[in-house]
Design a protein around this motif. Structure first.
Motif, short mmCIF file in Angstrom:
data_model
loop_
_atom_site.label_atom_id
_atom_site.label_comp_id
_atom_site.label_asym_id
_atom_site.label_seq_id
_atom_site.Cartn_x
_atom_site.Cartn_y
_atom_site.Cartn_z
N THR A 13 31.85 75.08 -64.12
CA THR A 13 31.85 74.81 -62.73
C THR A 13 31.81 76.56 -62.25
O THR A 13 32.49 77.43 -62.41
N LEU A 14 30.56 76.44 -61.66
CA LEU A 14 29.90 77.71 -61.00
C LEU A 14 30.62 77.75 -59.42
O LEU A 14 30.61 77.00 -58.76
N PRO A 15 30.91 79.01 -59.16
CA PRO A 15 31.25 79.35 -57.62
C PRO A 15 29.89 79.17 -56.94
O PRO A 15 28.93 79.52 -57.39
N LYS A 16 30.03 79.57 -55.51
CA LYS A 16 28.83 79.56 -54.61
C LYS A 16 28.24 80.97 -54.61
O LYS A 16 27.05 81.26 -54.43
N GLU A 17 29.13 81.85 -55.12
CA GLU A 17 28.69 83.13 -55.25
C GLU A 17 27.64 83.09 -56.54
O GLU A 17 27.47 82.36 -57.25
N ASP A 18 26.91 84.39 -57.02
CA ASP A 18 26.19 84.64 -58.12
C ASP A 18 26.85 85.23 -59.14
O ASP A 18 26.17 85.77 -60.09
N ALA A 19 28.00 85.05 -59.18
CA ALA A 19 28.93 85.68 -60.42
C ALA A 19 30.29 84.78 -60.39
O ALA A 19 30.61 84.52 -59.60
N ALA A 20 30.67 84.86 -61.68
CA ALA A 20 31.97 84.21 -62.03
C ALA A 20 33.00 85.03 -62.73
O ALA A 20 32.30 85.93 -63.50
N GLU A 21 34.22 84.86 -62.40
CA GLU A 21 34.90 85.58 -63.21
C GLU A 21 35.14 85.14 -64.49
O GLU A 21 34.92 84.12 -65.15
N PHE A 22 34.99 86.06 -65.63
CA PHE A 22 34.77 85.83 -67.17
C PHE A 22 35.76 86.62 -67.96
O PHE A 22 35.96 88.04 -67.75
N ARG A 23 36.43 86.17 -68.97
CA ARG A 23 37.18 87.06 -69.95
C ARG A 23 36.61 86.24 -71.36
O ARG A 23 36.76 85.31 -71.37
N ALA A 24 37.10 87.32 -72.22
CA ALA A 24 36.73 87.01 -73.76
C ALA A 24 37.68 87.36 -74.60
O ALA A 24 38.55 88.55 -74.26
N PHE A 25 38.50 86.60 -75.28
CA PHE A 25 39.84 86.88 -76.21
C PHE A 25 39.70 86.83 -77.47
O PHE A 25 38.50 86.11 -78.04
N ARG A 26 40.32 87.61 -78.31
CA ARG A 26 40.26 87.45 -79.88
C ARG A 26 41.73 87.65 -80.26
O ARG A 26 42.58 88.12 -79.47
N GLU A 27 42.03 87.21 -81.24
CA GLU A 27 43.23 87.26 -81.81
C GLU A 27 43.56 88.32 -82.60
O GLU A 27 43.13 88.87 -83.35
N GLN A 28 44.70 89.17 -82.22
CA GLN A 28 45.33 90.19 -82.61
C GLN A 28 47.00 90.09 -82.90
O GLN A 28 47.69 89.77 -81.85
N LEU B 99 26.09 85.65 -76.59
CA LEU B 99 26.13 85.93 -78.13
C LEU B 99 27.38 86.91 -78.47
O LEU B 99 27.19 88.07 -78.12
N PHE B 100 28.22 86.48 -79.25
CA PHE B 100 29.26 87.50 -79.63
C PHE B 100 28.61 87.96 -81.21
O PHE B 100 28.38 87.10 -81.92
N TYR B 101 28.72 89.30 -81.38
CA TYR B 101 28.55 89.70 -82.88
C TYR B 101 29.35 90.83 -83.19
O TYR B 101 29.74 91.59 -82.25
N PRO B 102 29.36 91.26 -84.42
CA PRO B 102 30.41 92.25 -84.87
C PRO B 102 29.66 93.83 -84.76
O PRO B 102 28.41 93.82 -84.90
N ASP B 103 30.51 94.76 -84.53
CA ASP B 103 30.07 96.12 -84.24
C ASP B 103 31.00 96.77 -85.22
O ASP B 103 31.97 97.35 -84.27
N GLY B 104 31.00 97.21 -86.41
CA GLY B 104 32.32 97.52 -87.00
C GLY B 104 33.62 96.88 -86.77
O GLY B 104 33.48 95.68 -87.18
N LYS B 105 34.62 97.62 -86.21
CA LYS B 105 35.83 96.76 -86.09
C LYS B 105 35.79 96.07 -84.65
O LYS B 105 36.75 95.32 -84.27
N HIS B 106 34.80 96.39 -83.79
CA HIS B 106 34.71 95.80 -82.47
C HIS B 106 33.66 94.24 -82.43
O HIS B 106 33.04 93.98 -83.40
#
Length: 220
Positions: free
Chosen positions: A156-171, A194-201
């Motif tokens: 569901t997108l807001p009327k603005e041209d940007a949306a609040e976004f968060r990404a999580f990983r398990e630690q 696209l999520f991809y590995p970069d060393g430990k990140h």
């Protein structure tokens, strides 16, 4: 007469097993991909890869895995099957991911039927080695994506041209946010993450899929 009948039956069985498929490609890194081809009703068609956005659609027919050739059979050369890519059997379209590691070329086919998606159906691809979860909108429920998998999520997108976004990983057994931003989007294009590995990140790349099928305007 009997031989002709047997040949005819074999052709009918093969035709029945074949299915129409749309194919698009996306490069996971910027390393150059080799020249490759697929066979369509019009002959051999280049299988081109882009790291900017999914390519345009190629229509073909397959029986089992997708056969990829290293030439177009020019100058009386017989084309050789260079790669065989398993494709999901429950979809009319696939997105072929291609990437290179040293001198090796690898592929993975993800279900991606353009007849069923629109600009609000974001495609989330997790090429990392661990699961991630994404949240589009402050009140939205995070969507988990297993490593080596993809998820199509209608947002569901807001009327603005940007949306609040968060990404999580398990630690340490708990979800930990590792990315947060106001993510821009285009109302006429689908967002591809696209999520991809970069060393430990874990890194994330955002792309805009402009090669969608034009449909009636979606209700927001």
């Amino acid at each position: 007469m009997r031989n002709s009948l047997i040949v005819g039956l074999c052709v009918m069985i093969a035709t029945a097993n074949a299915r129409d498929l749309t194919v698009r490609c996306l490069a996971l890194n910027e390393s150059p991909m080799p020249k490759l081809f697929v066979k369509t009703s019009k002959g051999f068609t280049p299988l081109e890869f882009s790291s900017i956005q999914p390519t345009k659609t190629i229509k073909l027919s397959v029986e089992g895995p997708l056969q990829v050739y290293d030439s177009a059979g020019q100058e009386k050369e017989k084309p050789i099957v260079a790669h065989t890519i398993p494709v999901p059997g429950n979809t009319g379209g696939v997105l072929i991911l291609g990437w290179t590691t040293k001198e090796e070329v690898k592929f993975a086919a993800l279900p991606d039927d353009l007849s069923e998606v629109g600009p609000r159906d974001w495609l989330i691809i997790n090429a990392a080695t661990e699961a991630v979860a994404v949240q589009v909108g402050a009140k939205a429920k995070p969507v988990a994506v297993k490593p080596g998998a993809s998820v199509t999520k209608r947002v569901t997108l807001p009327k603005e041209d940007a949306a609040e976004f968060r990404a999580f990983r398990e630690q340490e057994g708990k979800p930990t946010m590792f990315y947060s931003t106001f993510m821009p989007f285009r109302k006429e294009a689908r967002c591809v993450l696209l999520f991809y590995p970069d060393g430990k990140h874990i890194r994330m790349k955002q792309m805009f899929d402009m090669n969608l099928i034009k449909k009636k305007k979606e209700k927001s």
